[in-house]
Design a protein around this motif. Structure first.
Motif, mmCIF file in Angstrom:
data_model
loop_
_atom_site.group_PDB
_atom_site.id
_atom_site.type_symbol
_atom_site.label_atom_id
_atom_site.label_comp_id
_atom_site.label_asym_id
_atom_site.label_seq_id
_atom_site.Cartn_x
_atom_site.Cartn_y
_atom_site.Cartn_z
ATOM 1 N N ASP A 168 0.846 -1.184 0.000
ATOM 2 C CA ASP A 168 0.000 0.000 0.000
ATOM 3 C C ASP A 168 0.888 1.243 0.000
ATOM 4 N N ALA A 169 2.058 1.095 -0.670
ATOM 5 C CA ALA A 169 3.032 2.192 -0.711
ATOM 6 C C ALA A 169 2.378 3.452 -1.256
ATOM 7 N N ARG A 170 2.603 4.577 -0.579
ATOM 8 C CA ARG A 170 1.996 5.819 -1.021
ATOM 9 C C ARG A 170 2.908 6.588 -1.953
ATOM 10 N N THR A 171 4.180 6.133 -2.126
ATOM 11 C CA THR A 171 5.109 6.817 -3.010
ATOM 12 C C THR A 171 5.605 5.844 -4.066
ATOM 13 N N LEU A 172 5.476 6.227 -5.321
ATOM 14 C CA LEU A 172 5.886 5.393 -6.446
ATOM 15 C C LEU A 172 6.826 6.177 -7.353
ATOM 16 N N VAL A 173 7.745 5.455 -7.983
ATOM 17 C CA VAL A 173 8.468 6.005 -9.122
ATOM 18 C C VAL A 173 7.774 5.471 -10.370
ATOM 19 N N VAL A 204 10.353 9.778 -16.385
ATOM 20 C CA VAL A 204 10.463 9.174 -15.061
ATOM 21 C C VAL A 204 10.086 10.232 -14.035
ATOM 22 N N ALA A 205 9.136 9.920 -13.147
ATOM 23 C CA ALA A 205 8.667 10.889 -12.160
ATOM 24 C C ALA A 205 8.351 10.167 -10.860
ATOM 25 N N VAL A 206 8.284 10.957 -9.780
ATOM 26 C CA VAL A 206 7.908 10.432 -8.468
ATOM 27 C C VAL A 206 6.451 10.793 -8.220
ATOM 28 N N LEU A 207 5.666 9.816 -7.799
ATOM 29 C CA LEU A 207 4.241 10.012 -7.558
ATOM 30 C C LEU A 207 3.937 9.747 -6.093
ATOM 31 N N ASP A 208 3.567 10.813 -5.373
ATOM 32 C CA ASP A 208 3.087 10.673 -3.996
ATOM 33 C C ASP A 208 1.571 10.547 -4.071
ATOM 34 N N ILE A 209 1.046 9.344 -3.802
ATOM 35 C CA ILE A 209 -0.366 9.065 -4.060
ATOM 36 C C ILE A 209 -1.270 9.954 -3.220
ATOM 37 N N LYS A 210 -0.982 10.075 -1.925
ATOM 38 C CA LYS A 210 -1.836 10.896 -1.072
ATOM 39 C C LYS A 210 -1.796 12.355 -1.516
ATOM 40 N N GLN A 211 -0.590 12.835 -1.804
ATOM 41 C CA GLN A 211 -0.473 14.224 -2.252
ATOM 42 C C GLN A 211 -1.210 14.434 -3.570
#
Length: 766
Positions: A448-453, A604-611
């Motif tokens: 349930d990681a909230r941060t993805l690359v 390539v980007a970083v995705l903070d799901i909650k944000q």
């Protein structure tokens, strides 16, 4: 109406929240939307088995898994049994030199071989030795061991009696992946029923089944919305019908009064089906709100046409009703142009439904009942009582100003902003179901990681190359302690370029034989015992590349499906979920990760799901607020053009503004965060209240002490009865278990009551 019925019969109804996601999302938002609609998360069921003894639960787990593996509706069935990985182990062994990140030219030099063999031999005395020893002669460099270590999740379920079990409570666990896509709710419902049917023999032995996951939420939400809509509609019709029957004492008048409601709901659903192709369940539930407003038009006609017939009503009252309709349309038309399909559906439904209800009142009711309602009922005493109450309410202007001032202070008070709802407020999933889901996920170690690359590309290979480039940078961040680790699809499916590069690093037979002879000197291994290793290295040089199709039938396919997504635009996206550092309460420094990924080729980007979700809802709410303000401006402009007097315009708008202000102040005082659906409710308050305001402005009240005006008493009776039916209708919606509907009802029920009271208090006197 026949055309509307035909359109409704051919319409498709849905209940997933993707209708409340933007039409033109950003690249990061597109990843979330694709996951919701077709990602593996939308097809994954979490299963728990409770009750009985540990042996009984393990036996039930094996029986259920065996039954579901034979069912074509399930793509993957995992419960911890080793048989799941037998085919995967053979695949990893055969393709180990294409998969192992250690494979390179240096790996097969004398020094590289000696270091790798020494590391493998050192494992023989450890708990891992049992797995290493059978492969020693085929894989002395330990490539399979390295690949297996990379695939072990950070958190995995505990094994007991050969199956997965919870670490915290007596429960066996399974993880299922359905074949049906996330938006095929009928097929997902059939698969869920199949799980329950397969478990039925175990339930008879005292065991219980626990289910959770996105498919169950979607199917249950659809059923809950359908049930709630029917219950609210039937209850509303019974309550409002009872009120109307008591008022008119005539079944004919009751039937006629409900015609605009039926025509409005039918026209609203048909318009949405025609314009959008699908009708969202929340939109359908919103249709029941028209019971409380569309019936107003019929009440105005049935009561006011009693004095002078339909022609007099057409000449004197219809212009006011028509203007009220136009103000309502102006308010809701702003939502039609929303970038969110769910919000646009509410706007289209409201505009079409109100227009149909008003036009039915104007063109159909005069044909059916030319002289209005014929029943006497309680209308006359109701009108006289309302006339006296309006005179008394004239003294309430100062308290109304005071309440409005207090509400304004509450809204302007520094601290948390009142408009701070979130997307979770739209979810019909009960809190108990959410807690069970969190518990099962914790037991299974489900990510349930909230941060993805996110690595995107025009094709699969471009996305995989981007993921490999990002993984090289992430390895450095792991060493620095910035992140605790990460998952990557390229550990199971490297890009073709990487596989070819690793195969090219494999030496020819003679060169490898010579290097190996020197590397094994001084070790317990004899070179002649490693002939299988020499043969398999040569075979690996000619192996075809590993493809997604080669993973079919193994658990490795589920890994790739979860982390590699084909986007709706034809491109591909590879996901690399990040794990936080091991330090207590340590989060992921997303800006630092983003900085470390700068300069990589591709997207390539970083995705903070909650944000991202918070930003999505903020955009959603901001857009709706602007559209609502535009609607209010249009309403005021329309009233100004029609009334042609600033004083009369002020008299019409003031009670509506105070109604909205006091309603909002009440929610802030109660600590309720305001969201998008509260805003929709406020638009309804203005739409309903504008009808009251126009009647009072255009038909001024007689001075206190003057002789009673019977025509005016009848008009006031129609307004009061319309208000009572609206409050009852929206009050029922406020009791709904669906947050999206209850939010609207809790705003509109008190709001329209305030609107009538304040319009009465500020009504001009002759």
């Amino acid at each position: 109406m026949a055309l509307c019925v035909l359109l409704i019969a051919r319409a498709r109804f849905t209940a997933d929240l993707s209708a409340f996601l933007p039409v033109s999302p950003s690249a990061q938002q597109r990843v979330l939307i694709d996951q919701l609609r077709s990602g593996v998360a939308s097809r994954t069921l979490l299963v728990g088995i409770i009750g009985g003894s540990a042996a009984e639960r393990a036996q039930a787990s094996r029986a259920l898994a065996a039954s579901l593996r034979a069912d074509a509706r399930f793509d993957q069935v995992h419960n911890g049994e080793r048989g799941d990985w037998a085919a995967a182990g053979e695949l990893l062994l055969r393709h180990r030199y294409q998969l192992s990140p250690a494979v390179g030219v240096q790996r097969f030099t004398v020094e590289g071989l000696r270091d790798a063999i020494d590391e493998t031999l050192s494992l023989l005395g450890t708990p891992a030795g049992a797995a290493v020893k059978p492969l020693l002669e085929r894989d002395p460099t330990g490539e399979v061991q390295r690949i297996a270590e990379a695939l072990i999740p950070a958190q995995a379920p505990r094994l007991e009696d050969g199956v997965w079990v919870s670490r915290t409570e007596p429960r066996a666990l399974l993880l299922l992946t359905l074949q049906a896509a996330g938006d095929d709710l009928d097929a997902q419902a059939a698969a869920i029923d199949a799980v329950r049917a397969a478990f039925a023999p175990q339930a008879a032995r005292g065991l219980a089944l626990q289910l959770s996951g996105a498919p169950l939420f979607a199917v249950d939400s659809r059923a809950r919305i359908q049930h709630e809509v029917v219950v609210i509609a039937v209850t509303g019709l019974v309550v409002i019908g009872g009120l109307l029957l008591a008022a008119f004492a005539s079944l004919r008048a009751l039937a006629v009064a409900l015609l605009p409601v039926a025509s409005g709901v039918a026209a609203g659903i048909a318009a949405v089906a025609l314009g959008f192709g699908t009708v969202h369940g929340i939109t359908l539930g919103f249709g029941s709100t028209l019971i409380g407003e569309a019936v107003d038009y019929a009440l105005y006609y049935l009561i006011q046409a009693r004095d002078g017939g339909w022609r007099r009503w057409r000449d004197h009252a219809w212009p006011t009703v028509r203007l009220g309709l136009l103000t309502s349309v102006c308010g809701f038309a702003a939502l039609v142009f929303s970038g969110f399909p769910g919000l646009a559906q509410l706007g289209v439904f409201s505009v079409a439904g109100l227009a149909a209800a008003a036009l039915t009142t104007r063109w159909v009711l005069p044909v059916l009942v030319p002289a209005g309602a014929t029943g006497a009922g309680r209308l006359q005493p109701l009108g006289r009582w309302t006339l006296r109450a309006v005179h008394l309410l004239g003294r309430a202007r100062r308290p109304a100003w005071l309440l409005g001032g207090v509400a304004a202070l509450l809204l302007a008070w520094p601290g948390q902003p009142p408009w701070r709802g979130d997307l979770a407020s739209l979810s019909p999933v009960p809190a108990a179901a959410q807690r069970l889901d969190a518990s099962l996920r914790a037991d299974l170690g489900a990510s349930d990681a909230r941060t993805l690359v996110v690595a995107s590309g025009a094709d699969l290979q471009a996305a995989l190359r981007g993921a490999e480039a990002a993984a090289a940078r992430l390895d450095t961040l792991v060493e620095q302690g910035v992140i605790g680790g990460y998952e990557a699809p390229t550990r199971v499916l490297p890009s073709l370029a990487t596989q070819q590069q690793r195969q090219a690093a494999l030496p020819e037979a003679q060169a490898l034989r010579e290097s190996l002879a020197q590397a094994v000197r001084g070790t317990p291994l004899a070179q002649r015992s490693l002939e299988p290793f020499l043969a398999e290295v040569q075979a690996a040089r000619a192996l075809p590349p590993l493809t997604p199709e080669a993973l079919a039938g193994t658990p490795l396919k589920a890994v790739v499906d979860a982390l590699v997504i084909r986007r709706s635009d034809g491109g591909w996206t590879a996901l690399l979920p990040l794990q936080p550092p091991a330090r207590a309460d340590a989060g992921i420094d997303a800006p630092r990760v983003q900085a470390a990924l700068q300069g990589l080729p591709g997207e390539v980007a970083v995705l903070d799901i909650k944000q991202e979700l918070d930003g999505l809802y903020a955009r959603y709410l901001h857009e709706a607020l602007i559209q609502a303000l535009l609607g209010v401006v249009a309403v005021v402009a329309l009233l100004g053009w029609q009334l042609r007097s600033l004083r009369r315009l002020w008299t019409a708008c003031l009670p509506l503004a105070l109604s909205v202000l006091i309603t909002l102040g009440g929610f802030v005082a109660l600590g309720v965060p305001l969201g998008i659906l509260h805003l929709v409710g406020l638009l309804l308050v203005v739409a309903v209240g504008s009808n009251y305001a126009l009647f009072f402005v255009q038909w001024p009240m007689a001075a206190t002490g003057a002789a009673p005006d019977e025509r005016q008493a009848d008009t006031l009776a129609s307004l009061l009865l319309a208000n009572v039916t609206a409050v009852c209708g929206f009050g029922l919606i406020a009791l709904s278990q669906i947050p999206a509907l209850s939010a609207i009802g809790r705003v509109v029920a008190p709001g329209v009551l305030l609107a009538l009271l304040l319009c009465s208090a500020f009504a001009p006197r002759r």
